[in-house]
Design a protein around this motif. Structure first.
Motif, PDB file in Angstrom:
ATOM      1  N   ILE A  95       0.830  -1.208   0.000  1.00 36.88           N
ATOM      2  CA  ILE A  95       0.000   0.000   0.000  1.00 36.88           C
ATOM      3  C   ILE A  95       0.864   1.258   0.000  1.00 36.88           C
TER       4      ILE A  95
ATOM      5  N   MET B 104       0.982   3.916  -3.052  1.00 41.27           N
ATOM      6  CA  MET B 104       0.670   5.327  -2.810  1.00 41.27           C
ATOM      7  C   MET B 104       1.807   6.197  -3.360  1.00 41.27           C
TER       8      MET B 104
ATOM      9  N   GLY C 276      -7.300   3.928  -2.010  1.00 38.64           N
ATOM     10  CA  GLY C 276      -8.309   3.872  -0.958  1.00 38.64           C
ATOM     11  C   GLY C 276      -7.808   3.086   0.248  1.00 38.64           C
TER      12      GLY C 276
ATOM     13  N   SER D 196      -4.725   2.797   1.144  1.00 35.28           N
ATOM     14  CA  SER D 196      -3.715   3.620   1.834  1.00 35.28           C
ATOM     15  C   SER D 196      -4.391   4.663   2.720  1.00 35.28           C
ATOM     16  N   GLN D 197      -5.493   5.232   2.232  1.00 34.74           N
ATOM     17  CA  GLN D 197      -6.164   6.260   3.023  1.00 34.74           C
ATOM     18  C   GLN D 197      -6.884   5.663   4.228  1.00 34.74           C
TER      19      GLN D 197
ATOM     20  N   ALA E 288      -5.808   3.041   5.828  1.00 30.74           N
ATOM     21  CA  ALA E 288      -4.726   2.781   6.783  1.00 30.74           C
ATOM     22  C   ALA E 288      -4.270   4.079   7.447  1.00 30.74           C
ATOM     23  N   ALA E 289      -4.251   5.171   6.686  1.00 30.41           N
ATOM     24  CA  ALA E 289      -3.856   6.462   7.257  1.00 30.41           C
ATOM     25  C   ALA E 289      -4.854   6.914   8.323  1.00 30.41           C
ATOM     26  N   LEU E 290      -6.148   6.705   8.049  1.00 28.20           N
ATOM     27  CA  LEU E 290      -7.175   7.088   9.019  1.00 28.20           C
ATOM     28  C   LEU E 290      -7.029   6.276  10.300  1.00 28.20           C
TER      29      LEU E 290
ATOM     30  N   GLY F 247      -0.813  11.872  -0.585  1.00 31.51           N
ATOM     31  CA  GLY F 247      -1.489  10.609  -0.860  1.00 31.51           C
ATOM     32  C   GLY F 247      -2.993  10.795  -0.958  1.00 31.51           C
ATOM     33  N   ALA F 248      -3.548  11.598  -0.068  1.00 30.88           N
ATOM     34  CA  ALA F 248      -4.988  11.860  -0.079  1.00 30.88           C
ATOM     35  C   ALA F 248      -5.380  12.611  -1.342  1.00 30.88           C
TER      36      ALA F 248
ATOM     37  N   ALA G  90      -3.695  12.579  -4.199  1.00 27.67           N
ATOM     38  CA  ALA G  90      -3.521  11.644  -5.314  1.00 27.67           C
ATOM     39  C   ALA G  90      -4.750  10.748  -5.443  1.00 27.67           C
ATOM     40  N   ARG G  91      -5.251  10.252  -4.323  1.00 24.01           N
ATOM     41  CA  ARG G  91      -6.450   9.401  -4.364  1.00 24.01           C
ATOM     42  C   ARG G  91      -7.622  10.160  -4.999  1.00 24.01           C
ATOM     43  N   ASN G  92      -7.779  11.409  -4.633  1.00 19.11           N
ATOM     44  CA  ASN G  92      -8.880  12.198  -5.189  1.00 19.11           C
ATOM     45  C   ASN G  92      -8.677  12.513  -6.661  1.00 19.11           C
TER      46      ASN G  92
ATOM     47  N   ASN H 231      -9.434   9.438  -8.527  1.00 21.19           N
ATOM     48  CA  ASN H 231     -10.866   9.161  -8.446  1.00 21.19           C
ATOM     49  C   ASN H 231     -11.657  10.097  -9.360  1.00 21.19           C
TER      50      ASN H 231
ATOM     51  N   GLU I   1       5.989  10.734   3.287  1.00 21.01           N
ATOM     52  CA  GLU I   1       4.632  10.296   3.667  1.00 21.01           C
ATOM     53  C   GLU I   1       4.515   8.785   3.692  1.00 21.01           C
TER      54      GLU I   1
ATOM     55  N   LEU J 296       3.839   6.566   6.942  1.00 22.87           N
ATOM     56  CA  LEU J 296       2.630   5.739   6.995  1.00 22.87           C
ATOM     57  C   LEU J 296       3.002   4.299   7.363  1.00 22.87           C
TER      58      LEU J 296
ATOM     59  N   LEU K 277     -14.518   7.180   0.907  1.00 22.39           N
ATOM     60  CA  LEU K 277     -13.890   5.981   0.345  1.00 22.39           C
ATOM     61  C   LEU K 277     -14.945   4.938   0.006  1.00 22.39           C
TER      62      LEU K 277
ATOM     63  N   ARG L 287      -8.761  17.334   6.390  1.00 23.98           N
ATOM     64  CA  ARG L 287      -8.479  16.287   7.386  1.00 23.98           C
ATOM     65  C   ARG L 287      -6.977  16.215   7.676  1.00 23.98           C
TER      66      ARG L 287
END
Lengths: 294, 294, 294, 294
Positions: free
Chosen positions: A171, A175, A248, A250-251, A253-255, A264-265, A267-269, A272, B186, B190, C255, C268
């Motif tokens: 993950i 990321m 997703g 990775s995020q 796991a971050a949460l 990373g967040a 990049a996910r967006n 997406n 990051e 993580l 997510l 966040r």
């Protein structure tokens, strides 16, 4: 040595083939029976349900799409862990949430079963060529026992740490991959928008501190690298929706770990948003298009 | 061959030394006279103002802190372009805004002067060792004429394109560098927050698709790489405030060219926030600390 | 009318007081017995475990810290749902993940129990003053039945939709709150860094299209609004760690639903980075400090 | 009282009309002569160049598209400042970079001319209805002198501070507006993707701490607010490309002042990406579409 193999789709199928080629006896199962045919032709024994796949085998390998399938198979609906012989080495090659992996591995440990998480990278091509990278979590003895088996399907077998560490390392890697792929696309587009030639700029950055795997081996700008998906209309390769899935994880796991991953967040967006524009099935380097002025 | 050299600070000083070592005659000038002494000892002729540095030289090299200094020297206060002999090859090694570079180079062209932008990477160590990378913008004949001179100070001499292309390519490279450095920090954090060993994780990612220059040669996590600034309390190297400056140039270029650089913009803000917390003078890989839970 | 109340901490305690004040009979339980004392003095009956709190009551209210506590109480360890009389109206006021809410509400429905999610906003002050806002998910008849009870503790009772909709609406609201609070802090700091007076700038933006709840009622810049936490060293109010929790819930929901929330995801991370710098216990408007040059 | 007015396009045109209506004598100029006709019909005197527009007037008002036009008119090509009578009150209503405003105002001060920056908000509708907001930078006496004139064109006349403060305050306001507009779109879409009704969710958030100008007066979700651009296919209103311009000014100011604006920087990129997808001419609340799954 006998191996049970559950989940023989795009990735699991060719992996199982490589095991047969290496001389292992295989019992195979999949919810889609049609997927079993080519393996039967190669000598595998197809079985009718998951429980039959674990009977009399020395090792069980599973390759499933997501966390919920792994939970269902091992703990819930099928509850395989209640039926597996403790001498069986269990290797889950699915890419799923590390906390789910830990839950399953802990339950396995209670039954005296040695379980490894061994998610792969290398895509369908790596699966076919037997050049996958396995990133393995679990005990050192489990890792040692698994090496000859995994070597029949891959080239690099890496030990990341204890249960879940394989998932976690994969993950983190993906990321970082998403970040430098999107970053590479941004940097090239910024240069192009300012009159630079994408190939000249890429060459310069590869020789400088901007160098990264995406830039060097997988250039996202069409025409820079003949063999890259970018030069084939982003067909093949590693699909956007799979990258979105990994980002997703990775995020998630971050949460759970209260970690900060702003890039990373983002990049996910970005991936997406790109997927939502109809690019789900393209190679992930198509993020270049997301940056391109229309 | 005689060279005029203006701006002999942390970078320009050792660059001038290497030119002397290679046998060039040097006229040197700096607003801080103390900086001239070591060069005089090595055989350079120190002059009292910028205009004297251009008299009778075949080539002028300038190495200044920012856009405004370059504007002042060439076009405004000193207006050197009005006094330079058109046969002089002019090379500006400062890292400045590409649009300023173009303004100055256009003015030079009107006077029949061949001008190049040749920003460097490699830091003070590269300047001392003569291993800098020069990323050059300007005409092909200018590039050819400059090569032997630049080779006395650097190892890689790269031609990015026309006027301003050197600046632009450097800016793109450093934006990408900032993105994968922060992304690497990051990803490692993580992993660490989830129980992974930073060295094991780094090793795995270097062998996988997460690989990048920051991870491989400049690991930001203390203790992973003995020789990296991270293992020396982030002393030396490339300072945070210089990275913030370069990221600012990338964002200025993005605004002017209507480019989207969401990751680059975020990276600029992350490094700026990090700088504002008192880290301006640390190596830029100290961004790792920004992610570390206190 | 008899009410069982489980979880009487910082929020639940004053909420229970207000129910007593309104004339309801209360059975109260908490894992921390000391919290029960002030309620006993006001006429509540304290019980020794959760099961006793549901005996003979017309309504059960729970106010717990997080998803796992709600799962444990209703479905797992305590399995209250197996013991609650179907005539009891169950109201969970905890702020938790909407998918967990749905799981519990679905299980309740199977037992014929009417359950509502009714997370609150308004903080400890709203709880004490009885001016909370309840954002309610569940059936229309359940909502109607709950109104008089909730009105004893709050001022605004809003119906968001079916099971989980209360949680979801609260999460959306708090994500938006975090975005405009951090955005307000950025805008004011940008102005101040450019010589503007924070109060003058705030006044102008309140009269213009920048207007928002944070700017108007909760100005994050010290000294602009005498009564705001910002003018009291960010003491009291809504703590950073609670905002980080709610932002985490929003990202979890994003997510699961494949939603893009780039600003929410960044918010966040900004609040999480701010928390990690030792600000967990400050009011969330202290994000202003995160932007302030040191 | 005689007023010179330069720049009578979409905004300047109706503003000049309102001055005529209020009884002011007007000399008007524009590079596009066709724009002058309707004003001539209303009693304005059209002149052939900018210099003629300043002859014999008590006040000069300019309304130009961007920084470079203001520089050209006052300092460079036209160099109006060299020709304006020092008794003339000069009001620039253009929205431009604050540092450019300061440069021009400083040059004006050297000539003894009182100059104000007075950028507007309220759009073409506000210009037509005479309900603009003017955010004014410059001296208190200048502000006082300008008030009756500005009141003929607007409703709110706000004094932000010294030269450039009007621009700066407007930029801060519009950055915050972009953040809460995009944030509102994200929050609503997150809710909708999770089954909430956009109108119910909007109503709840307007009554809660998520409340902001975008949500309350300019809801970006189609159908929630009948009169909003969102319910008219995002026609009319404040165009995406103008928001991108203002966000660019905010980022330029952030770079120059070493400010951190991570949300502002991301908002600029989101609107720029949205614009690049062909939405330049839509109302800026169309950012909702950017978030919508296709």
């Amino acid at each position: 040595m006998k191996i049970g193999f559950i989940g023989v789709g795009l990735m699991g199928g060719p992996m199982a083939h490589n095991l047969l080629k290496a001389g292992y006896e295989l019992k195979v199962f999949d919810l889609v029976p049609a997927l079993l045919k080519p393996l039967i032709q190669d000598g595998a024994i197809a079985v009718d349900n998951a429980r039959l796949a674990i009977e009399g085998v020395d090792c069980l390998i599973t390759m499933l799409p997501a966390s919920e399938h792994v939970l269902k198979l091992y703990l819930e609906e099928e509850a395989l862990l209640d039926h597996i012989d403790p001498k069986t080495l269990v290797i889950d090659c699915s890419t799923i949430a590390p906390d789910v992996t830990k839950t399953v591995a802990d339950a396995a440990a209670k039954q005296g079963i040695t379980m490894l998480d061994a998610p792969v990278s290398g895509g369908t091509k790596g699966a076919q060529d037997g050049t996958l990278t396995f990133i393995v979590g679990g005990s050192a003895t489990g890792f040692e026992a698994a090496q000859p088996i995994l070597s029949a399907m891959g080239k690099n077998i890496l030990h990341a740490g204890d249960h879940g560490a394989g998932q976690m390392a994969k993950i983190c890697n993906n990321m970082l991959l998403a970040i430098h792929m999107a970053g590479t696309a941004e940097a090239i587009q910024l240069g192009v928008n300012n009159g630079l030639d994408p190939k000249v700029l890429s060459d310069i950055m590869v020789q400088s501190s901007g160098r990264n795997w995406s830039l060097e081996l997988y250039n996202p700008y069409p025409g820079v690298m003949e063999t890259a998906p970018a030069s084939k209309a982003y067909q093949g390769g590693f699909k956007v929706n799979l990258m979105v899935k990994d980002l997703g994880l990775s995020q998630q796991a971050a949460l759970l770990s209260h970690s900060s991953t702003p890039l990373g967040a983002l990049a996910r967006n970005l991936f997406n948003l790109h997927a939502a524009q109809g690019s789900e099935q393209l190679d992930f380097s198509s993020i270049q298009r997301f940056y391109k002025p229309k």
